[in-house]
Design an enzyme around this catalytic site. Structure first.
Site, PDB file in Angstrom:
ATOM      1  N   ARG A  60      13.121   5.421  12.088  1.00 44.23           N
ATOM      2  CA  ARG A  60      11.907   6.099  12.005  1.00 44.23           C
ATOM      3  C   ARG A  60      11.349   5.992  13.326  1.00 44.23           C
ATOM      4  O   ARG A  60      11.810   5.747  14.387  1.00 44.23           O
ATOM      5  CB  ARG A  60      11.335   5.629  10.510  1.00 44.23           C
ATOM      6  CG  ARG A  60      12.277   5.973   9.354  1.00 44.23           C
ATOM      7  CD  ARG A  60      11.555   5.523   7.859  1.00 44.23           C
ATOM      8  NE  ARG A  60      10.195   6.507   7.914  1.00 44.23           N
ATOM      9  CZ  ARG A  60       9.290   6.162   7.030  1.00 44.23           C
ATOM     10  NH1 ARG A  60       9.604   5.037   6.236  1.00 44.23           N
ATOM     11  NH2 ARG A  60       8.339   6.778   7.020  1.00 44.23           N
ATOM     12  N   HIS A 100      12.819  -2.408   1.805  1.00 43.04           N
ATOM     13  CA  HIS A 100      12.206  -1.299   2.078  1.00 43.04           C
ATOM     14  C   HIS A 100      13.094  -0.222   1.310  1.00 43.04           C
ATOM     15  O   HIS A 100      14.434  -0.195   1.296  1.00 43.04           O
ATOM     16  CB  HIS A 100      12.162  -1.190   3.489  1.00 43.04           C
ATOM     17  CG  HIS A 100      11.377  -2.146   4.216  1.00 43.04           C
ATOM     18  ND1 HIS A 100       9.964  -2.101   4.352  1.00 43.04           N
ATOM     19  CD2 HIS A 100      11.551  -3.463   4.779  1.00 43.04           C
ATOM     20  CE1 HIS A 100       9.271  -3.059   4.820  1.00 43.04           C
ATOM     21  NE2 HIS A 100      10.336  -3.917   5.003  1.00 43.04           N
ATOM     22  N   ASN A 156       8.016  -5.799  -0.920  1.00 37.77           N
ATOM     23  CA  ASN A 156       7.839  -4.631  -0.187  1.00 37.77           C
ATOM     24  C   ASN A 156       6.580  -4.379   0.366  1.00 37.77           C
ATOM     25  O   ASN A 156       5.519  -3.945  -0.197  1.00 37.77           O
ATOM     26  CB  ASN A 156       8.481  -3.353  -0.946  1.00 37.77           C
ATOM     27  CG  ASN A 156       8.508  -2.206   0.109  1.00 37.77           C
ATOM     28  OD1 ASN A 156       7.878  -2.235   1.302  1.00 37.77           O
ATOM     29  ND2 ASN A 156       8.814  -1.055  -0.395  1.00 37.77           N
ATOM     30  N   GLU A 213      12.771  -9.210   1.543  1.00 39.67           N
ATOM     31  CA  GLU A 213      11.611  -8.424   1.881  1.00 39.67           C
ATOM     32  C   GLU A 213      12.806  -7.091   1.827  1.00 39.67           C
ATOM     33  O   GLU A 213      13.730  -7.031   2.118  1.00 39.67           O
ATOM     34  CB  GLU A 213      11.444  -8.455   3.368  1.00 39.67           C
ATOM     35  CG  GLU A 213      10.739  -7.134   3.859  1.00 39.67           C
ATOM     36  CD  GLU A 213      10.154  -7.266   5.394  1.00 39.67           C
ATOM     37  OE1 GLU A 213       9.397  -8.337   5.871  1.00 39.67           O
ATOM     38  OE2 GLU A 213      10.475  -6.307   6.242  1.00 39.67           O
ATOM     39  N   ALA A 264       3.272  -0.700   4.840  1.00 33.79           N
ATOM     40  CA  ALA A 264       2.803  -0.861   6.203  1.00 33.79           C
ATOM     41  C   ALA A 264       2.420  -2.197   6.828  1.00 33.79           C
ATOM     42  O   ALA A 264       2.604  -2.438   8.049  1.00 33.79           O
ATOM     43  CB  ALA A 264       1.717   0.128   6.347  1.00 33.79           C
ATOM     44  N   PRO A 290       0.699  -1.278  -0.086  1.00 33.23           N
ATOM     45  CA  PRO A 290       0.133  -0.050  -0.094  1.00 33.23           C
ATOM     46  C   PRO A 290       0.722   1.127  -0.029  1.00 33.23           C
ATOM     47  O   PRO A 290       1.850   1.320   0.426  1.00 33.23           O
ATOM     48  CB  PRO A 290      -0.873  -0.057   1.150  1.00 33.23           C
ATOM     49  CG  PRO A 290      -0.146  -1.344   2.132  1.00 33.23           C
ATOM     50  CD  PRO A 290       0.496  -2.069   1.199  1.00 33.23           C
ATOM     51  N   ASN A 291       0.373   2.292  -0.717  1.00 28.26           N
ATOM     52  CA  ASN A 291       0.791   3.571  -0.859  1.00 28.26           C
ATOM     53  C   ASN A 291       2.018   3.632  -1.490  1.00 28.26           C
ATOM     54  O   ASN A 291       2.471   4.921  -1.718  1.00 28.26           O
ATOM     55  CB  ASN A 291       1.004   4.003   0.597  1.00 28.26           C
ATOM     56  CG  ASN A 291      -0.072   4.441   1.454  1.00 28.26           C
ATOM     57  OD1 ASN A 291      -1.171   4.973   0.853  1.00 28.26           O
ATOM     58  ND2 ASN A 291      -0.216   3.923   2.767  1.00 28.26           N
ATOM     59  N   ARG A 351       4.791  11.426  -2.012  1.00 31.40           N
ATOM     60  CA  ARG A 351       4.551  10.980  -0.705  1.00 31.40           C
ATOM     61  C   ARG A 351       6.072  11.155  -0.075  1.00 31.40           C
ATOM     62  O   ARG A 351       6.937  10.576  -0.385  1.00 31.40           O
ATOM     63  CB  ARG A 351       4.480   9.443  -0.698  1.00 31.40           C
ATOM     64  CG  ARG A 351       4.317   8.786   0.470  1.00 31.40           C
ATOM     65  CD  ARG A 351       4.459   7.246   0.186  1.00 31.40           C
ATOM     66  NE  ARG A 351       4.322   6.680   1.776  1.00 31.40           N
ATOM     67  CZ  ARG A 351       4.433   5.279   2.001  1.00 31.40           C
ATOM     68  NH1 ARG A 351       4.750   4.454   1.099  1.00 31.40           N
ATOM     69  NH2 ARG A 351       4.396   5.134   3.210  1.00 31.40           N
ATOM     70  N   TYR A 368      11.198   9.289   0.695  1.00 30.63           N
ATOM     71  CA  TYR A 368      11.271   8.395  -0.196  1.00 30.63           C
ATOM     72  C   TYR A 368      11.711   8.710  -1.452  1.00 30.63           C
ATOM     73  O   TYR A 368      11.651   8.268  -2.724  1.00 30.63           O
ATOM     74  CB  TYR A 368       9.816   7.920  -0.320  1.00 30.63           C
ATOM     75  CG  TYR A 368       9.279   7.173   0.845  1.00 30.63           C
ATOM     76  CD1 TYR A 368       9.721   5.802   0.982  1.00 30.63           C
ATOM     77  CD2 TYR A 368       8.155   7.611   1.350  1.00 30.63           C
ATOM     78  CE1 TYR A 368       8.922   5.387   1.982  1.00 30.63           C
ATOM     79  CE2 TYR A 368       7.804   6.871   2.726  1.00 30.63           C
ATOM     80  CZ  TYR A 368       8.172   5.865   2.859  1.00 30.63           C
ATOM     81  OH  TYR A 368       7.647   4.999   3.933  1.00 30.63           O
TER      82      TYR A 368
HETATM   83  C1  DQA Z   1       8.342   0.950   3.389  1.00 23.29           C
HETATM   84  C2  DQA Z   1       8.478   1.259   5.041  1.00 23.29           C
HETATM   85  C3  DQA Z   1       7.221   1.272   5.602  1.00 23.29           C
HETATM   86  O1  DQA Z   1       7.387   1.297   7.077  1.00 23.29           O
HETATM   87  C4  DQA Z   1       6.075   2.069   5.159  1.00 23.29           C
HETATM   88  O2  DQA Z   1       4.871   1.642   5.660  1.00 23.29           O
HETATM   89  C5  DQA Z   1       6.161   2.074   3.569  1.00 23.29           C
HETATM   90  C6  DQA Z   1       7.166   2.021   2.851  1.00 23.29           C
HETATM   91  C7  DQA Z   1       9.539   1.599   2.743  1.00 23.29           C
HETATM   92  O3  DQA Z   1       9.560   1.073   1.511  1.00 23.29           O
HETATM   93  O4  DQA Z   1      10.428   2.229   3.309  1.00 23.29           O
HETATM   94  O5  DQA Z   1       4.864   2.388   3.119  1.00 23.29           O
HETATM   95  O6  DQA Z   1       8.026  -0.194   3.199  1.00 23.29           O
END
Ligand code: DQA
Length: 154
Positions: A111, A104, A78, A102, A81, A13-14, A21, A26
């Site tokens: 953070r 990120h 990835n 995994e 959240a 998500p997102n 964002r 990011y």
């Molecule tokens: C994320 C880190 C997560 O904590 C966050 O909720 C994201 C992006 C990252 O790629 O740094 O949406 O996975």
């Protein structure tokens, strides 16, 4: 003729909001840029990248369940959240035997406190974080290494 190995790359998500964002965390590149980057870095390494994105936990679980058919040489995820609380994604990853990494973009250990806990990493072979887009390329290299190690063992 050499058979191209396929990697499944899942984004949660997102992540489609990249570029708009929190750019200080990011960066300014977009989700399309990330998808193109992944396809190109995969190609350079002799992989085909199959990209999947969803904002929904259930759709991610269903996509992982479908990956049980054995089409993929490795999985990069990835979970965004969902990383921090999805036991459903953890379980879906656990039943897959291909190398799973995994990733990120950000350094989740630097953070808010809740981001320092990854539920899903426990079902993956490695976790790579804090390298921006390069986290995904590093994950591809990790998959290559794990596949080579497994081949040696057999
Ligand atoms: C994320 C880190 C997560 O904590 C966050 O909720 C994201 C992006 C990252 O790629 O740094 O949406 O996975």
């Amino acid at each position: 003729m050499a058979v191209t190995k396929t990697l499944l790359i899942i984004n949660g998500p997102n992540l489609t909001m990249l570029g708009r964002r929190e750019p200080t965390i990011y960066g300014s590149e977009t989700f399309d840029d990330l998808q193109n980057y992944c396809r190109e870095e995969a190609r350079k390494r002799g992989y085909l990248a199959e990209m999947f994105q969803s904002n929904s936990e259930g759709e991610i679980v269903t996509r992982l369940n479908r990956a049980m058919q054995g089409k993929y040489s490795g999985i990069i995820i990835n979970p965004a959240a969902y990383t921090h609380y999805s036991y459903a994604i953890y379980d879906a990853l656990l039943m897959l035997s291909v190398p799973k990494i995994e990733v990120h973009l950000s350094n989740i250990y630097n953070r808010e406190a809740f981001r320092s806990n990854s539920v899903t990493a426990g079902a993956c072979d490695r976790q790579i974080f804090g390298r921006g887009f390069a986290s995904y390329a590093d994950a591809m290299d990790a998959i290559t290494m794990i596949l080579a190690e497994r081949e040696k063992e057999n």
